[in-house]
Design a protein around this motif. Structure first.
Motif, PDB file in Angstrom:
ATOM      1  N   LYS A  61       0.813  -1.216   0.000  1.00  0.00           N
ATOM      2  CA  LYS A  61       0.000   0.000   0.000  1.00  0.00           C
ATOM      3  C   LYS A  61       0.847   1.267   0.000  1.00  0.00           C
ATOM      4  N   ARG A 278       6.461   2.462   4.738  1.00  0.00           N
ATOM      5  CA  ARG A 278       7.033   3.807   4.745  1.00  0.00           C
ATOM      6  C   ARG A 278       8.566   3.797   4.875  1.00  0.00           C
ATOM      7  N   TYR A 373       2.972   6.556   0.338  1.00  0.00           N
ATOM      8  CA  TYR A 373       1.669   7.203   0.506  1.00  0.00           C
ATOM      9  C   TYR A 373       1.614   8.519  -0.277  1.00  0.00           C
TER      10      TYR A 373
END
Ligand SMILES: Cc1ncc(COP(=O)(O)O)c(C=O)c1O
Ligand SMILES: N[C@@H](CCCC[NH3+])C(=O)O
Length: 417
Positions: A61, A278, A373
């Motif tokens: 993601k 991340r 993101y």
């Protein structure tokens, strides 16, 4: 450490390529990633875990571009996915599905079937009804599903409330005290094989303590399960390790992995799974944007740039800070304090507030730490085509996703006769 550095002449380079050249070739706004940085970050986890059995499952993601997934797949990465679409991307990128863990609170029967057919390594089960659904689908297909229960240890991750996941009030996982009963329900199904325990307490954590608190609780659960005759092969510690966006000093991935390993010394066979997103991708990417106008007003000075909240939503969504810098610091410019804003018709459309910048119209700016993101949360709001993504590999800047066209904007739509 990343591979975006200013050279003595004041120009920012991505590996060996001046970012100005990338903007000239591919236009702005434009996402730019560094392959060497991605690889370095992934290896930091892998090497720190050393000879303790482990698997680094990159959280898709965070940045799901096929090029990025394929770079990591070539390193032997596993993948943490949360949808059928992410699984399809992993397969398309050449990832090994047996190294996939499937997280997420709302897995549909179709997604479960797809994942079983694809041979994913493990389902991270987030509720009792999901456990029964997986058992039903596996039973119907005549397959065995490997499962791990995502437990909610009720630990405060100390991060933004929107990205905190390990508290009782959050929708994720099963309360740790209920987990033994749910494992016992899983035991009753022949088509389920219990392989692990999973725990992910939030994102952008900058301290080790919440991770270690959660680990203590999960290890206690593993002992409790052993007493019930339930043997756990792997411990999935989730993702969540933070990165420096401004002045944060999160633990380095190797420090984090070492700290976990220390606590597993007496459990040499308990395989460790990491799900970092991340920490691998954020500082491996930047967003290039051009200053369209400088607009001084009585209250504020605005730098209106060609990237907006639709391209990078983190500042608008979480008031997240991302550093903004000129791509060339040697230009003769007067410094001022600006709100850096985009063209979208929302007051919340900003990339940064009250930033001191020495810039002029037409200058190229760089939003740092945009590799995670960033593009994956971009939208077409205000009918803005999404920007291209460019992966730099040493001297080469490769367009790994082209800029969208106007026709892409209405792909799949129809005009009524
Ligand atoms: C289950 C799960 N694993 C991994 C991640 C990746 O988190 P991060 O990008 O903070 O490493 C997330 C997102 O927070 C997640 O929900
Ligand atoms: N999208 C968030 C992180 C959410 C993590 C997903 N589990 C961010 O930009 O910081």
């Amino acid at each position: 450490m990343d591979h975006f550095n200013y050279q003595p002449d004041g120009r920012l380079f991505a590996e060996n390529v001046p970012v100005e050249d990338i903007a000239n070739n591919f236009g702005t706004p434009c996402y730019v990633y560094s392959r060497a940085t991605l690889e370095r970050h992934w290896k930091a986890f892998d090497e720190a875990a050393g000879d303790h059995p482990h698997l680094v499952c990159y959280a898709v993601k965070a940045n799901s571009n096929l090029a990025i997934l394929s770079v990591l797949a070539k390193l032997g990465s596993g993948f943490d996915i949360v949808s059928g679409g992410e699984l399809a991307r992993v397969i398309e990128a050449g990832g090994d599905t047996s190294k996939v863990v499937f997280s997420g609170v709302g897995k549909t029967s179709e997604e479960i079937e797809f994942a079983l057919d694809a041979g994913v390594g493990c389902f991270n089960v987030e509720s009792e009804p999901e456990l029964h659904r997986i058992a039903n689908v596996a039973g119907r297909l005549g397959k065995v599903a490997n499962i791990s229960i995502r437990v909610n240890p009720d630990v405060d991750a100390g991060t933004h409330p929107y990205i905190s996941t390990g508290l009782k009030e959050n929708k994720f996982g099963i309360a740790i005290e209920h987990a033994p009963a749910v494992y016992q329900q899983a035991m009753a199904y022949d088509q389920l094989k219990i392989v692990g325990v999973d725990c992910h307490i939030g994102s952008q954590l900058t301290e080790l303590d919440p991770f270690l608190d959660a680990l203590e609780r999960v290890l206690a659960l593993i002992d409790q399960l052993a007493e019930l005759g339930i043997e756990i092969e792997h411990l999935d510690v989730g993702g969540g390790l933070g990165v420096p966006y401004k002045d944060e000093t999160p633990p380095h991935p190797s420090e984090y992995a070492h700290a976990l390993r220390q606590r597993l010394i007496d459990r040499p066979n308990l395989k460790l799974i990491f799900e970092p997103g991340r920490a691998i991708a954020a500082n491996a990417g930047i967003l290039l944007t051009k200053v369209e106008f400088l607009k001084p007003t009585e209250e504020k000075h605005f730098a209106i740039v060609d990237a907006a909240m639709n391209d990078l939503i983190r500042p608008s969504l979480y008031s997240a800070y991302q550093s903004i810098q000129p791509a060339n610091t040697s230009l003769d410019r007067k410094s001022d304090i600006y709100d850096v804003v985009g063209p979208v018709c929302e007051t919340g459309d900003f990339l940064g507030k009250d930033r001191e910048l020495a810039i002029a119209e037409g200058d190229l700016l760089v939003v740092r730490s945009a590799g995670a993101y960033g593009f994956c949360m971009a939208s077409n709001y205000n009918s803005r085509p999404r920007p291209p993504e460019v992966l730099v590999d040493s001297d080469n800047a490769i367009e790994v996703r082209r800029r969208e066209t106007f026709a892409d904007l209405w792909k799949g739509e129809v005009v009524l006769p």
